[in-house]
Design a protein around this motif. Structure first.
Motif, PDB file in Angstrom:
ATOM      1  N   LEU A  76       0.800  -1.220   0.000  1.00  0.00           N
ATOM      2  CA  LEU A  76       0.000   0.000   0.000  1.00  0.00           C
ATOM      3  C   LEU A  76       0.833   1.270   0.000  1.00  0.00           C
ATOM      4  O   LEU A  76       0.340   2.329  -0.384  1.00  0.00           O
ATOM      5  CB  LEU A  76      -0.954  -0.015   1.201  1.00  0.00           C
ATOM      6  CG  LEU A  76      -1.946  -1.188   1.206  1.00  0.00           C
ATOM      7  CD1 LEU A  76      -2.809  -1.138   2.460  1.00  0.00           C
ATOM      8  CD2 LEU A  76      -2.808  -1.181  -0.053  1.00  0.00           C
ATOM      9  N   ASP A  77       2.100   1.171   0.426  1.00  0.00           N
ATOM     10  CA  ASP A  77       2.973   2.349   0.390  1.00  0.00           C
ATOM     11  C   ASP A  77       3.848   2.390  -0.858  1.00  0.00           C
ATOM     12  O   ASP A  77       4.763   3.211  -0.957  1.00  0.00           O
ATOM     13  CB  ASP A  77       3.842   2.408   1.644  1.00  0.00           C
ATOM     14  CG  ASP A  77       4.737   1.193   1.807  1.00  0.00           C
ATOM     15  OD1 ASP A  77       4.631   0.262   0.975  1.00  0.00           O
ATOM     16  OD2 ASP A  77       5.547   1.166   2.756  1.00  0.00           O
ATOM     17  N   VAL A  93       0.535  -5.185   5.517  1.00  0.00           N
ATOM     18  CA  VAL A  93      -0.312  -4.291   6.319  1.00  0.00           C
ATOM     19  C   VAL A  93       0.293  -4.162   7.715  1.00  0.00           C
ATOM     20  O   VAL A  93       0.678  -5.160   8.340  1.00  0.00           O
ATOM     21  CB  VAL A  93      -1.750  -4.835   6.398  1.00  0.00           C
ATOM     22  CG1 VAL A  93      -2.592  -3.992   7.361  1.00  0.00           C
ATOM     23  CG2 VAL A  93      -2.385  -4.844   5.014  1.00  0.00           C
ATOM     24  N   ARG A 101      -8.579   3.044   5.141  1.00  0.00           N
ATOM     25  CA  ARG A 101      -8.355   3.913   3.988  1.00  0.00           C
ATOM     26  C   ARG A 101      -8.697   3.190   2.688  1.00  0.00           C
ATOM     27  O   ARG A 101      -9.359   3.750   1.807  1.00  0.00           O
ATOM     28  CB  ARG A 101      -6.898   4.382   3.976  1.00  0.00           C
ATOM     29  CG  ARG A 101      -6.613   5.487   2.978  1.00  0.00           C
ATOM     30  CD  ARG A 101      -5.349   6.231   3.350  1.00  0.00           C
ATOM     31  NE  ARG A 101      -4.190   5.342   3.451  1.00  0.00           N
ATOM     32  CZ  ARG A 101      -3.539   5.110   4.596  1.00  0.00           C
ATOM     33  NH1 ARG A 101      -3.933   5.678   5.722  1.00  0.00           N
ATOM     34  NH2 ARG A 101      -2.485   4.309   4.596  1.00  0.00           N
ATOM     35  N   SER A 127      -1.105  -1.424   9.981  1.00  0.00           N
ATOM     36  CA  SER A 127      -1.993  -0.683  10.876  1.00  0.00           C
ATOM     37  C   SER A 127      -3.439  -0.789  10.396  1.00  0.00           C
ATOM     38  O   SER A 127      -3.701  -0.977   9.199  1.00  0.00           O
ATOM     39  CB  SER A 127      -1.588   0.792  10.940  1.00  0.00           C
ATOM     40  OG  SER A 127      -2.127   1.508   9.843  1.00  0.00           O
ATOM     41  N   HIS A 140      -5.461   1.593  10.120  1.00  0.00           N
ATOM     42  CA  HIS A 140      -5.799   2.761   9.298  1.00  0.00           C
ATOM     43  C   HIS A 140      -5.614   2.468   7.810  1.00  0.00           C
ATOM     44  O   HIS A 140      -6.341   3.019   6.979  1.00  0.00           O
ATOM     45  CB  HIS A 140      -4.926   3.950   9.716  1.00  0.00           C
ATOM     46  CG  HIS A 140      -5.031   4.285  11.171  1.00  0.00           C
ATOM     47  ND1 HIS A 140      -6.198   4.741  11.747  1.00  0.00           N
ATOM     48  CD2 HIS A 140      -4.116   4.185  12.174  1.00  0.00           C
ATOM     49  CE1 HIS A 140      -6.003   4.937  13.038  1.00  0.00           C
ATOM     50  NE2 HIS A 140      -4.760   4.598  13.323  1.00  0.00           N
ATOM     51  N   GLN A 141      -4.676   1.603   7.474  1.00  0.00           N
ATOM     52  CA  GLN A 141      -4.506   1.230   6.073  1.00  0.00           C
ATOM     53  C   GLN A 141      -5.738   0.505   5.545  1.00  0.00           C
ATOM     54  O   GLN A 141      -6.174   0.738   4.419  1.00  0.00           O
ATOM     55  CB  GLN A 141      -3.270   0.343   5.925  1.00  0.00           C
ATOM     56  CG  GLN A 141      -1.953   1.053   6.167  1.00  0.00           C
ATOM     57  CD  GLN A 141      -0.790   0.083   6.137  1.00  0.00           C
ATOM     58  OE1 GLN A 141      -0.721  -0.854   6.937  1.00  0.00           O
ATOM     59  NE2 GLN A 141       0.127   0.287   5.203  1.00  0.00           N
TER      60      GLN A 141
END
Length: 281
Positions: A73-74, A99, A107, A101, A103-104
């Motif tokens: 995701l980053d 993954v 989002r 957190s 929050h990912q």
């Protein structure tokens, strides 16, 4: 024999997204779920081709459930992966690697548009120490999250482990987090040596004792070993049938004639065992 209506998947086969012929073979080899991989199996200069080829393949429903593992995701590729895959008719789930957190997850769930079938199911892969520390929070992050699992190769490197036994605490942590969040039992991570079928069988048996259900694979030859390891024996099926029948006659905790104590948790385990009975036919 009484069995629940649905049979949980036991085999999850990875196929690289930049090799359409391999994906075609994977879809026909008998895996319960095929995971088209846009991440580790695809070189950086092939990412765009893999995404395009996968989108073309999944523009219509497929003969078996298909998940897509998008890029981390980053990474610079993830946003385009999610846009391209989320609403495709052939996509039954998105697997989110590395993954760390909750929050990912939130989002992604809020970014991916719902389809006419509802929200796209998300599955989180925990591959770092930080991801393991946040396992329960990640598992509870959003209703669209349907499962969590380990990525053991990256986790082993992150922890600096030399012995496979060093992963057992993390494995149990993920199994417990999934259960506590009301998710399905996670499948085991892949066995990386496709020639070592004896080792695959041994580690599947160990994974089953830890509470995993099924396993991811990287080659079709691994599928029958995984299925055989995770199918209940005749004795286990008979015991489960006895428990379910006893529970149907008398609600609440009770002792069977042979002295075994059963309650709601024991009954739920027996029902899960019986759900796999049709696969032994």
């Amino acid at each position: 024999m009484t069995t629940p209506a649905t049979t949980p998947p036991l085999t999850w086969l990875y196929a690289p997204g930049d090799r359409p012929q391999t994906v075609t073979k994977a879809l026909a080899c008998g895996a319960d779920v095929v995971i088209i991989d846009l991440e580790d199996a695809v070189a950086p200069d092939r990412k765009e081709y893999a995404r395009t080829a996968t989108a073309e393949r999944l523009c219509e429903p497929q003969p078996v459930p298909v998940h897509v593992r998008v890029n981390a995701l980053d990474s610079p590729f993830a946003a385009a992966d999610l846009r391209a895959m989320a609403a495709l008719p052939g996509v039954c789930g998105l697997r989110l690697p590395k993954v760390t957190s909750p929050h990912q997850i939130t989002r992604v769930a809020e970014t991916v548009p719902p389809t006419d079938r509802g929200a796209t199911p998300l599955h989180a892969l925990l591959e770092t120490a930080l991801g393991i520390e946040h396992a329960y929070a990640i598992a509870c992050a959003h209703p669209s999250l349907r499962g969590i699992a380990l990525g053991e190769a990256d986790l082993r490197a992150d922890l600096g482990l030399r012995d496979d036994a060093g992963l057992d605490w993390s494995r149990s942590r993920v199994v417990v987090a999934a259960r506590a969040a009301g998710l399905a039992p996670p499948p085991q991570s892949v066995h990386p040596d496709i020639r070592d079928l004896a080792g695959l069988a041994t580690t599947c048996a160990h994974g089953r004792t830890l509470g995993f259900l099924g396993r991811a694979a990287i080659h079709p030859r691994q599928l029958p070993i995984i299925e055989r390891a995770y199918l209940p024996t005749e004795q286990e099926l008979e015991e489960a049938e006895t428990i379910v029948k006893a529970a149907a006659r008398d609600q609440g905790a009770q002792a069977l004639p042979d002295g075994r104590f059963i309650d709601a948790a024991v009954v739920a385990t027996a029902q899960r065992t019986l759900s796999l009975a049709p696969r032994r036919a």
